[in-house]
Enzyme design. Structure first.
Site, PDB file in Angstrom:
ATOM      1  N   HIS A 183       0.877  -1.182   0.000  1.00  0.00           N
ATOM      2  CA  HIS A 183       0.000   0.000   0.000  1.00  0.00           C
ATOM      3  C   HIS A 183       0.909   1.225   0.000  1.00  0.00           C
ATOM      4  CE1 HIS A 183      -2.952  -2.911   2.044  1.00  0.00           C
ATOM      5  NE2 HIS A 183      -3.308  -2.767   0.771  1.00  0.00           N
ATOM      6  N   GLU A 209       1.552   3.695   3.055  1.00  0.00           N
ATOM      7  CA  GLU A 209       1.992   3.163   4.348  1.00  0.00           C
ATOM      8  C   GLU A 209       3.517   3.223   4.349  1.00  0.00           C
ATOM      9  OE1 GLU A 209       0.014  -0.620   4.840  1.00  0.00           O
ATOM     10  OE2 GLU A 209      -1.967   0.287   4.557  1.00  0.00           O
ATOM     11  N   ARG A 258      -2.960   4.467  -1.586  1.00  0.00           N
ATOM     12  CA  ARG A 258      -3.041   3.051  -1.205  1.00  0.00           C
ATOM     13  C   ARG A 258      -2.853   2.143  -2.417  1.00  0.00           C
ATOM     14  NH1 ARG A 258      -4.870  -0.112   3.088  1.00  0.00           N
ATOM     15  NH2 ARG A 258      -6.044  -1.988   2.569  1.00  0.00           N
ATOM     16  N   ASN A 312      -3.196  -6.103  -2.194  1.00  0.00           N
ATOM     17  CA  ASN A 312      -3.154  -7.117  -1.137  1.00  0.00           C
ATOM     18  C   ASN A 312      -4.386  -8.021  -1.118  1.00  0.00           C
ATOM     19  OD1 ASN A 312      -1.431  -8.118   0.882  1.00  0.00           O
ATOM     20  ND2 ASN A 312      -2.655  -7.189   2.507  1.00  0.00           N
ATOM     21  N   ARG A 313      -5.200  -7.965  -2.165  1.00  0.00           N
ATOM     22  CA  ARG A 313      -6.399  -8.810  -2.224  1.00  0.00           C
ATOM     23  C   ARG A 313      -6.534  -9.550  -3.557  1.00  0.00           C
ATOM     24  NH1 ARG A 313      -5.933  -7.089   2.201  1.00  0.00           N
ATOM     25  NH2 ARG A 313      -7.504  -6.239   3.641  1.00  0.00           N
ATOM     26  N   HIS A 353       3.367  -3.304   6.688  1.00  0.00           N
ATOM     27  CA  HIS A 353       2.184  -2.443   6.620  1.00  0.00           C
ATOM     28  C   HIS A 353       2.107  -1.510   7.820  1.00  0.00           C
ATOM     29  CE1 HIS A 353       0.002  -4.466   3.275  1.00  0.00           C
ATOM     30  NE2 HIS A 353       0.717  -5.501   3.662  1.00  0.00           N
ATOM     31  N   TYR A 359      -8.461 -13.771   1.899  1.00  0.00           N
ATOM     32  CA  TYR A 359      -7.698 -12.537   1.753  1.00  0.00           C
ATOM     33  C   TYR A 359      -6.873 -12.460   0.465  1.00  0.00           C
ATOM     34  CZ  TYR A 359      -8.904 -11.097   6.486  1.00  0.00           C
ATOM     35  OH  TYR A 359      -9.581 -10.694   7.601  1.00  0.00           O
ATOM     36  N   GLU A 377       2.330  -5.480  10.819  1.00  0.00           N
ATOM     37  CA  GLU A 377       1.446  -4.310  10.843  1.00  0.00           C
ATOM     38  C   GLU A 377       1.798  -3.492  12.083  1.00  0.00           C
ATOM     39  OE1 GLU A 377      -1.571  -2.429   8.889  1.00  0.00           O
ATOM     40  OE2 GLU A 377      -1.771  -4.595   8.634  1.00  0.00           O
TER      41      GLU A 377
END
Length: 313
Positions: A21, A24, A63, A70-71, A116, A164, A178
């Protein structure tokens, strides 16, 4: 707890992803630094590759460009015929799968650390995708112990209906890291230092494992996803209540059925409801407004791991 011994293959190829992203920034800046000077991430006998996953989004400090990178690491997107008409992130996913995969193959990288940030008050968080993986449970135990007294939480995203298809899932051992709270497009020195330490401890664990160190049976506390909770909405689908002040910044803290979770602009409090205590995560995460997620409910449980050592020793 069992004491069965598990011999695992030594780890040879590790990647550290930043910029999955593009806004981030901790992972972006660490990876850019390591691309220039990789001394601190090198370990004997180990290939460690830092990599910017979504360079266009990084350049724009957003993002993503077309969709969430990420999906999209699912068979359908990875198998689509190459075309300029595909969303940028789907094309990029195919490139990343070619470089670090292919997913579910012997040639894929052993470990991918995907870095992240969150705007939620989640501190240091490790994301686990498989509750039966002795190697990763052992690694997470090592990282948690090494970081103490700084808390480090483990978020288990294993769920029958929530899929995910993460960027890191092309590796044999996928690890999400994260760290927050940090606003999008902002760098905080304390958050960067925490993420940097998490990577250092993870690489030390891999090095010790490859050198033949045996890790005895261990147990870790994890928070397993139950379901995601949307904001209350009006007939037009617009948000009609916001996160209650008593829930704000209370990630990982017990949340009881009678506790307030939302507050309307008329001053009405909306409680959690239900009949069980849960542990909220990603509370008021900025990136999840578009996903219609105010927070996720988790339940706390303990995972056990057998002792492990490298099969070469």
């Amino acid at each position: 707890m069992t004491s069965c011994h598990v011999a695992e293959d030594p780890i040879k190829k590790v990647a550290i992803f930043g910029g999955t992203h593009g806004n981030e920034l901790t992972g972006v800046f660490l990876v850019k630094h390591w691309l220039e000077n990789s001394t601190e991430i090198q370990r004997t006998g180990l290939e460690v590759k830092p990599f910017i996953t979504n360079p266009r989004a990084v350049k724009k400090c957003t993002r993503y460009i077309d969709c969430d990178l990420n999906r999209v690491f699912d068979p359908e997107n990875l198998g689509k015929k190459k075309s300029e008409d595909l969303p940028y992130e789907v094309r990029r996913a195919q490139e990343i799968n070619h470089l670090f995969g292919p997913k579910d193959s012997e040639d894929s990288y052993d470990i991918i650390f995907d870095l992240h940030n969150t705007t939620s008050n989640m501190g240091c968080t490790l994301i686990l995708e498989d509750s039966r993986n002795d190697f990763l449970i052992q690694m997470f135990h090592y990282i948690k112990t090494s970081l103490a007294p700084l808390p480090c939480y483990v978020y288990l995203i294993e769920h029958p209906s929530l899929k995910y298809a993460t960027t890191r899932s092309i590796a044999k051992y996928p690890v999400g890291i994260e760290v927050g709270p940090q606003p999008q497009g902002v760098l905080r020195a304390d958050i960067l230092d925490q993420m940097r330490k998490m990577i250092q401890h993870a690489l030390d664990f891999i090095h010790n494992f490859n050198e033949g160190k045996e890790f005895p049976p261990c147990a870790i506390e994890v928070y397993k996803i139950m379901r995601k909770v949307d904001y209350p909405r009006n007939e037009s689908g617009e948000i009609s209540a916001i996160i209650h002040p008593k829930l704000q910044d209370q990630d990982w803290k017990p949340l009881h059925p009678e506790d307030p979770v939302f507050l309307t602009l008329d001053g009405k409090t909306i409680p959690l409801g239900g009949d069980q205590t849960v542990y909220p995560v990603f509370v008021n995460e900025a990136a999840y407004y578009e996903k219609k997620e105010a927070f996720a409910k988790t339940t706390k449980l303990t995972l056990n791991a057998n002792s492990i050592r490298s099969s070469l020793h």
